[in-house]
Design a protein around this motif. Structure first.
Motif, short mmCIF file in Angstrom:
data_model
loop_
_atom_site.label_atom_id
_atom_site.label_comp_id
_atom_site.label_asym_id
_atom_site.label_seq_id
_atom_site.Cartn_x
_atom_site.Cartn_y
_atom_site.Cartn_z
N ALA A 119 43.42 33.01 33.61
CA ALA A 119 42.98 34.28 34.05
C ALA A 119 41.30 34.52 33.53
N ARG A 120 40.93 33.84 32.73
CA ARG A 120 39.82 34.00 32.13
C ARG A 120 38.57 33.26 32.57
N THR A 121 39.15 32.25 33.62
CA THR A 121 38.27 31.24 34.18
C THR A 121 37.55 31.94 35.39
N PRO A 122 36.12 31.94 35.41
CA PRO A 122 35.24 32.55 36.66
C PRO A 122 35.78 32.26 37.76
N VAL A 125 45.46 34.43 38.89
CA VAL A 125 46.32 35.09 38.00
C VAL A 125 46.15 36.65 38.04
N ARG A 126 45.02 36.97 38.12
CA ARG A 126 44.64 38.81 38.14
C ARG A 126 43.57 39.14 39.27
N ALA A 127 43.79 39.93 39.83
CA ALA A 127 42.96 40.26 40.93
C ALA A 127 41.57 40.74 40.34
N ARG A 128 40.21 40.43 40.56
CA ARG A 128 39.19 40.70 40.18
C ARG A 128 38.80 42.23 40.08
N GLY A 129 39.28 42.90 41.07
CA GLY A 129 38.82 44.42 41.31
C GLY A 129 39.61 45.14 40.36
N ARG A 130 40.54 44.69 39.62
CA ARG A 130 41.28 45.45 38.69
C ARG A 130 41.01 45.19 37.03
#
Length: 232
Positions: free
Chosen positions: A199-202, A208-213
């Motif tokens: 999730a922390r990988t650019p 894993v996780r939406a960028r906008g949130r």
């Protein structure tokens, strides 16, 4: 063991004939529909359910999103393990298909089903469907119940088609559920940290996780009142 599964009339066989008897009186379009549903429709619906669950999981905070993503990764892995476990199990039990051991069944078939389709116990379709359903349940309770419902429908269709006994389906449900739940603590302990790191990988963190949130950190929340007072 094989003798146990090919014996005379019992509840298992009676239930098989009761469910399959509907196929003898049903119109051809319904029989074809059930065959297509069991072979393609329900598996496709399960895949879409997993994707829908993944879509929603990405909108959670980082910790919850990582756990949900790990559960959704574990679901197909557990299903594959369950199918591998079923390979020696089928050979050990060596239960013939119901249309081989019993007469008068309406055999509608489906993908991978025929006179030489191998042994019957346990049902691969039921195992796979329930493993995925339980896996989704670990990520999202509401969608997981839908997945379990799809798995139950898949099992019923297999008996309706005359290619499995009810106990084949029940055994598949038990096997899929057991593999998912028994190995889940170990699997989640390994997959969750990987999901958090991912999730922390650019580049691929969006899986894993939406960028906008982006949720504010506690330090940022504590600073906001002071910043608003200065602006005033």
């Amino acid at each position: 063991m094989a003798g146990l599964t090919t014996g005379g009339p019992n509840v298992d066989v009676s239930l098989l004939y009761r469910i399959n008897s509907v196929a003898r009186t049903a119109p051809d379009w319904l029989d074809r529909g059930v065959a297509l549903l069991a072979s393609y429709g329900l598996p496709l619906a399960m895949v879409l359910l997993v994707l829908w669950c993944w879509r929603g999981a990405r909108r959670q905070d980082e910790a919850a999103a990582a756990e949900s993503f790990a559960a959704l990764v574990w679901a197909p892995l557990a299903a594959a393990i369950a199918l591998l476990v079923n390979v020696p199990l089928r050979g050990f039990v060596a239960r013939p298909r119901p249309f081989v051991a019993h007469e008068g069944l309406e055999v509608l078939g489906g993908v991978g089903v025929g006179p030489g389709a191998g042994f019957s116990f346990v049902s691969d379709h039921a195992t796979l469907a329930m493993a995925l359903g339980i896996g989704v349940f670990l990520a999202n309770r509401r969608l997981g119940l839908v997945g379990i419902g799809l798995a139950l429908a898949e099992g019923l269709c297999r008996v309706y088609l005359g290619v499995h006994y009810p106990t084949d389906v029940i055994g598949g449900f038990a096997l899929g559920t057991a593999v998912v739940l028994v190995l889940a603590p170990l699997a989640m302990a390994g997959l969750t940290p990987l999901a958090r790191a991912l999730a922390r990988t650019p580049r691929v963190g969006w899986l894993v996780r939406a960028r906008g949130r982006v949720l504010a950190r506690p330090v940022e929340l504590a600073q906001r009142p002071a910043e608003s007072d200065l602006a005033a």
